[in-house]
Scaffold this motif. Structure first.
Motif: not given
Length: 92
Positions: A53-54, A57, A88, A90
Motif C-alpha cells: 500500500l501507499t 492508503e 509502496k 509491504s
C-alpha cells in the motif's frame, strides 16, 4: 477625413473569487508510546490488506493521518518488519 468609430468594450462578467483553502495544522505527539501505537496501526492495515500500500492508503485504512502513517512506517522499517518498493510499503 475619415471619422473614427468609437468602440467600447463590454465589461467582462466578474468571476467569483475562489474559496480559500483552509489548512489544518496537524500536531502529532512524537513520543515512544504514540509512535509505537501508530506502528501497530500501520502493521495491522498492511496485514489486513495482504498487498503493498501507499502511505495515503495506509493512513486511510488505519484511520490515522498521513503524518502518523509516516511515523509508524519509520518505526517498522527500522525494526525490519516492512519494506518499501515502488513507493509502496509491504510486510517484510
Amino acid at each position: 477625413m475619415a471619422e473614427k468609430k468609437a468602440t467600447t468594450k463590454a465589461a467582462a462578467p466578474k468571476k467569483a473569487a475562489a474559496p480559500k483553502k483552509v489548512v489544518k495544522k496537524v500536531e502529532v505527539a512524537v513520543n515512544a508510546e504514540n509512535v509505537g501505537f501508530r506502528a501497530g496501526d500501520v502493521y495491522n492495515a498492511l496485514a489486513v490488506s495482504e498487498k503493498p500500500l501507499t502511505i495515503a492508503e495506509i493512513a486511510k485504512k488505519a484511520k490515522i493521518t498521513v503524518e502518523e502513517a509516516y511515523l509508524g512506517t519509520g518505526w517498522l522499517l527500522k525494526e525490519g518488519k516492512v519494506k518499501g518498493e515502488d513507493n509502496k510499503i509491504s510486510l517484510a
